[in-house]
Write a protein that holds these residues in place. Structure first.
Motif, short mmCIF file in Angstrom:
data_model
loop_
_atom_site.label_atom_id
_atom_site.label_comp_id
_atom_site.label_asym_id
_atom_site.label_seq_id
_atom_site.Cartn_x
_atom_site.Cartn_y
_atom_site.Cartn_z
N ASN A 56 0.84 -1.19 0.00
CA ASN A 56 0.00 0.00 0.00
C ASN A 56 0.88 1.24 0.00
N ASP B 259 3.75 0.89 2.71
CA ASP B 259 3.71 -0.27 3.60
C ASP B 259 4.23 -1.47 2.82
N ARG C 254 6.36 -6.81 8.37
CA ARG C 254 5.74 -5.55 7.95
C ARG C 254 6.55 -4.36 8.43
N SER D 232 7.02 0.12 7.45
CA SER D 232 6.55 1.28 6.70
C SER D 232 7.72 2.22 6.44
N GLU E 47 -4.38 -5.13 -1.02
CA GLU E 47 -5.16 -4.51 0.05
C GLU E 47 -5.50 -5.53 1.14
N SER F 187 -2.47 -6.37 3.15
CA SER F 187 -2.12 -5.24 3.99
C SER F 187 -2.90 -5.26 5.30
N TYR F 188 -4.19 -5.58 5.22
CA TYR F 188 -5.02 -5.63 6.42
C TYR F 188 -4.76 -6.90 7.25
N THR G 16 -2.10 -8.79 7.56
CA THR G 16 -0.76 -9.03 8.12
C THR G 16 -0.21 -7.80 8.85
N ARG G 17 -1.06 -6.93 9.33
CA ARG G 17 -0.59 -5.66 9.88
C ARG G 17 0.38 -5.81 11.04
N SER G 18 0.25 -6.86 11.83
CA SER G 18 1.12 -7.01 13.00
C SER G 18 2.16 -8.11 12.83
N GLU G 19 2.36 -8.57 11.60
CA GLU G 19 3.26 -9.70 11.39
C GLU G 19 4.73 -9.29 11.48
N GLN H 54 -10.10 -11.07 13.16
CA GLN H 54 -9.37 -9.80 13.18
C GLN H 54 -10.43 -8.69 13.19
#
Length: 241
Positions: free
Chosen positions: A11, A23, A31, A33, A99, A102-103, A105-108, A224
């Motif tokens: 993203n 990201d 992950r 940024s 997209e 991205s949602y 795996t945000r905390s991977e 999630q």
């Protein structure tokens, strides 16, 4: 510490006139940024095509864990896609998958198997010359292996219900609405056995594909709770559902 690693663009968000926040799913750290210049100077990272969703990059950056946004020193395209950017149907899937990932795996953190799965999936889609209408379904189902809620297929009897909150089969309908009745639950085992190589054997209608997609998204949102609405979903529905 300077780090060289492969990374997948998930993203980007415009930040000012000449920068974006990107990201990435990196092979070394999961992950991360970055704030990236998109001006036309020789040392900058150009937005097109390098920052298109699901582009596989080789990046060099100074890794400082205390920083929320990193700075990329060098970046090159590690895998130039030859069909995804030029095929409207593949591109719609790529935008959705980027997209969605991205949602999901945000905390991977670093996960070699997760990274390999995502990169290999991108390469497969780009190389595919046959039917790929079920690609996103297989991708979403197999991604559950890496984000912690792969369905428990043990004792998956034909007359059992599937409890989506518990991620398992149960003999009787649970005391909540988030379950699949036996006629739908019985299809889960078949769907979970599909691979990219065999998914073309699944003959389903657009309506059935749409129902499967909705069930999978509901399943992710149950596990999630902050999983948002998908902006790329309407285009995907137009082409495949």
């Amino acid at each position: 510490m300077l780090v060289n690693t492969r990374a997948i663009v998930l993203n980007t968000l415009k930040y000012g006139e000449s920068q974006v926040i990107a990201d990435l799913l990196t092979e070394e750290y999961g992950r991360l940024s970055f704030i990236i210049s998109v001006t036309r100077s020789r040392r900058s990272v150009r937005k097109t095509p390098m920052l298109q969703p699901l582009t596989i990059l080789s990046v060099c950056f100074d890794h400082r864990p205390q920083r929320r946004l990193g700075r990329i020193k060098e970046a090159t395209v590690a895998f130039p896609a030859v069909s995804i950017p030029f095929d409207a149907r593949k591109l719609s899937i790529a935008l959705f998958i980027a997209e969605f990932t991205s949602y999901a795996t945000r905390s991977e953190q670093r996960d070699d198997c997760l990274y390999a799965f995502v990169e290999n999936s991108i390469r497969w889609l780009d190389a595919c010359q046959g039917d790929f209408a079920n690609f996103h379904i297989v991708y979403m189902l197999h991604l559950t292996r890496f984000v912690g809620f792969f369905p428990n297929l043990y004792d998956a009897q034909d007359d059992a219900c599937f409890d989506m909150r518990g991620g398992c089969f149960v003999d009787n309908a649970p005391p909540h609405p988030d379950f699949l009745p036996p006629h739908e639950a019985s299809k889960i085992k078949l769907l979970m056995r599909l691979s990219y190589a065999t998914m073309h054997l699944l003959a389903i209608s657009r309506q059935e594909r749409g129902r499967i997609l909705d069930v999978i998204l509901t399943y992710y949102r149950l596990h999630q709770p902050d999983f948002p609405e998908m902006k790329s979903l309407p285009v995907l529905r137009t082409l495949f559902v």
